[in-house]
Design an enzyme around this catalytic site. Structure first.
Site, PDB file in Angstrom:
ATOM      1  CG  HIS A 165      -5.390   0.302  -3.231  1.00 28.16           C
ATOM      2  ND1 HIS A 165      -4.582   0.284  -2.105  1.00 28.16           N
ATOM      3  CD2 HIS A 165      -6.216  -0.760  -3.091  1.00 28.16           C
ATOM      4  CE1 HIS A 165      -4.921  -0.719  -1.329  1.00 28.16           C
ATOM      5  NE2 HIS A 165      -5.903  -1.381  -1.906  1.00 28.16           N
ATOM      6  CG  HIS A 173      -6.116  -9.555   1.608  1.00 25.26           C
ATOM      7  ND1 HIS A 173      -6.393  -9.864   0.289  1.00 25.26           N
ATOM      8  CD2 HIS A 173      -5.955  -8.209   1.640  1.00 25.26           C
ATOM      9  CE1 HIS A 173      -6.410  -8.766  -0.434  1.00 25.26           C
ATOM     10  NE2 HIS A 173      -6.136  -7.744   0.355  1.00 25.26           N
ATOM     11  CE  LYS A 198      -7.635  -2.040   5.949  1.00 21.15           C
ATOM     12  NZ  LYS A 198      -8.390  -2.043   4.672  1.00 21.15           N
ATOM     13  CE1 TYR A 232      -7.105  -7.425  -6.546  1.00 22.12           C
ATOM     14  CE2 TYR A 232      -6.829  -8.793  -4.600  1.00 22.12           C
ATOM     15  CZ  TYR A 232      -6.857  -7.549  -5.192  1.00 22.12           C
ATOM     16  OH  TYR A 232      -6.641  -6.424  -4.429  1.00 22.12           O
ATOM     17  NE  ARG A 281      -3.325  -4.105  -1.024  1.00 19.58           N
ATOM     18  CZ  ARG A 281      -2.661  -4.867  -0.175  1.00 19.58           C
ATOM     19  NH1 ARG A 281      -1.336  -4.880  -0.210  1.00 19.58           N
ATOM     20  NH2 ARG A 281      -3.295  -5.630   0.694  1.00 19.58           N
ATOM     21  NE  ARG A 322      -3.506  -2.324   2.784  1.00 21.75           N
ATOM     22  CZ  ARG A 322      -3.193  -3.486   3.337  1.00 21.75           C
ATOM     23  NH1 ARG A 322      -1.971  -3.670   3.827  1.00 21.75           N
ATOM     24  NH2 ARG A 322      -4.073  -4.465   3.414  1.00 21.75           N
TER      25      ARG A 322
END
Length: 463
Positions: free
Chosen positions: A405, A431, A299, A440, A408, A274
């Site tokens: 983003h 994640h 994150k 994706y 990414r 990120r």
């Protein structure tokens, strides 16, 4: 130059032509005299150097020196850089300007704000918060604001969550004309949420965030948990597919940049970081022996390890050398400290001046820490990266909505297209739930959209 301008017509002609060029670049008339003063200041600092004899090294040393002057605001610094860019790059057309990284000096000047996620929790000054006209909770109910800070920081919520919750609590208070929250109950909460949907037309995620903030406020700050809020209009939750660039589009985007900007884009696309994770990298986060990059406190405050792209080993080592040279100059000028997270500055009093703790992508000028007043060199502001990506996308003519983003998203999609396991991609992206990564698979047509159009078959099989 001003003293000899009247006696030497060549000097008068020089400034006349430079002013004409500034007008062509649509520099505001009130700024043109300042552009001239910036150039005069540069020339005055190099009295024995002919104008056309100046090199890129002279400009770099001058920009670094004035970048350590805390009396110069960010906009003034950018103006000085722009004045030299137009002078050497467009007026004198010096050959070295084509390879000079002007963007680094122009875009890297912005300082971090007092509520920036990197430094916001260094100190919490209640007095300054009370002075903030936007912080209605702190101004109107300072005791509740203190309780809010304790309630949200003890369980270690992220700073972004804290800022979002506080923003929605302030909006809720303003909506009800700053009535005491204890005088507002479930019907007042329902009316506010319905207002967001019907009047403000907010998205489902935005309305949910507002509800979470208010529920947290009543449960943990007021210690009066809400009951059944009752029926209210809910915003519809759309299903979004992330924007992904093809390999060709990514390549065309990357070649639009150079220098440090290109390194940043290579890092973000090559590792899936990120934008905040990228600009916060420090020298110690790069391990060239194991070819890894450590993302710290990403994150969810999770650390993770990413493989270092082989093609970036040499550029990253060169960037560390540039950081070292800049850091040595800062130390010689009496500066050189950097922000340290948590309590590291107390545990290791001298660590803030060590090279390993310096940011890999530093700002082009030092600035005063808005919380402590200490003069430091922070990392590049994330907005500079976001603007740079936007400019690069516009230059390529890509019609997709490209943001930082998007790189990414493209990283994850291209890994899956190359045959990488979904769990591996999940780990690289950081994640928590694999269902987040599964989006994706729909982008590349491996999910329920993997069917072939009957039109294609019709055209192939028709005689």
């Amino acid at each position: 130059m001003e003293q000899n301008e009247t006696s030497d017509p060549r000097i008068a002609k020089f400034w006349q032509n430079y002013t004409t060029l500034l007008k062509r670049f649509r520099i505001p008339p009130k700024s043109i005299p300042w552009y001239r003063r910036h150039v005069e200041g540069f020339l005055a600092d190099h009295p024995n150097v002919r104008l056309r004899s100046h090199s890129a090294e002279n400009v770099v040393r001058w920009l670094e020196r004035i970048g350590r002057d805390t009396n110069i605001d960010a906009w003034q610094y950018r103006q000085k850089v722009d004045a030299l860019r137009i002078l050497f790059g467009h007026f004198l057309r010096q050959p070295w300007c084509s390879d000079f990284d002007w963007d680094r000096w122009l875009n890297g000047a912005r300082a971090l704000e007092s509520d920036h996620a990197t430094i916001a929790r260094t100190y919490e000054m209640i007095e300054k918060s009370v002075e903030d006209p936007k912080n209605h909770l702190a101004r109107t109910f300072p005791d509740l604001y203190r309780r809010f800070l304790v309630a949200i920081r003890l369980p270690d919520y992220s700073i972004n969550t804290e800022k979002s919750y506080l923003d929605w609590i302030n909006r809720y208070l303003r909506f009800h004309n700053n009535r005491h929250p204890c005088d507002c109950n479930e019907p007042e909460v329902a009316s506010f949420l319905e207002h967001l949907t019907l009047q403000r037309k907010v998205a489902n995620a935005t309305q949910s965030l507002a509800l979470n903030a208010i529920v947290f406020f009543y449960a943990h700050v007021l210690e009066r948990p809400l009951g059944k809020i009752g029926p209210f209009s809910r915003a519809k939750k759309p299903k979004r597919i992330p924007t992904v660039l093809s390999i060709k589009e990514v390549n065309s985007l990357l070649i639009q940049t150079k220098g440090l900007n290109q390194l940043i884009l290579h890092l973000m696309y090559g590792t899936g970081m990120r934008v905040m994770e990228c600009v916060r990298l420090r020298v110690l986060d790069l391990d060239f022996e194991y070819r890894t990059i450590v993302v710290r406190a990403g994150k969810g405050k999770k650390d993770r390890t990413l493989p270092m792209p082989d093609v970036l080993i040499a550029p990253l080592q060169a960037q560390i050398e540039r950081v070292k040279e800049q850091h040595d100059n800062d130390l010689a000028g009496g500066f050189g400290s950097v922000f340290l997270p948590d309590a590291l500055s107390r545990k290791y009093p001298n660590a803030d001046k060590e090279l390993r703790w310096q940011y890999l992508i530093p700002a082009s000028r030092i600035a005063q820490d808005p919380r402590t007043g200490v003069v430091r060199r922070h990392h590049l502001h994330q907005s500079a990266v976001q603007k740079m990506v936007k400019r690069a996308a516009e230059a390529t003519g890509i019609h997709k909505r490209v943001t930082s983003h998007t790189l990414r998203h493209s990283f994850a999609t291209h890994l899956l297209e190359a045959g990488s396991d979904i769990r591996t991609v999940q780990e690289l992206l950081g994640h928590t739930d694999v269902s987040t990564t599964m989006i994706y698979t729909h982008v590349i047509g491996r999910g329920g959209q993997g069917a072939r159009s009957p039109l294609d078959r019709l055209l192939v099989e028709s005689p």
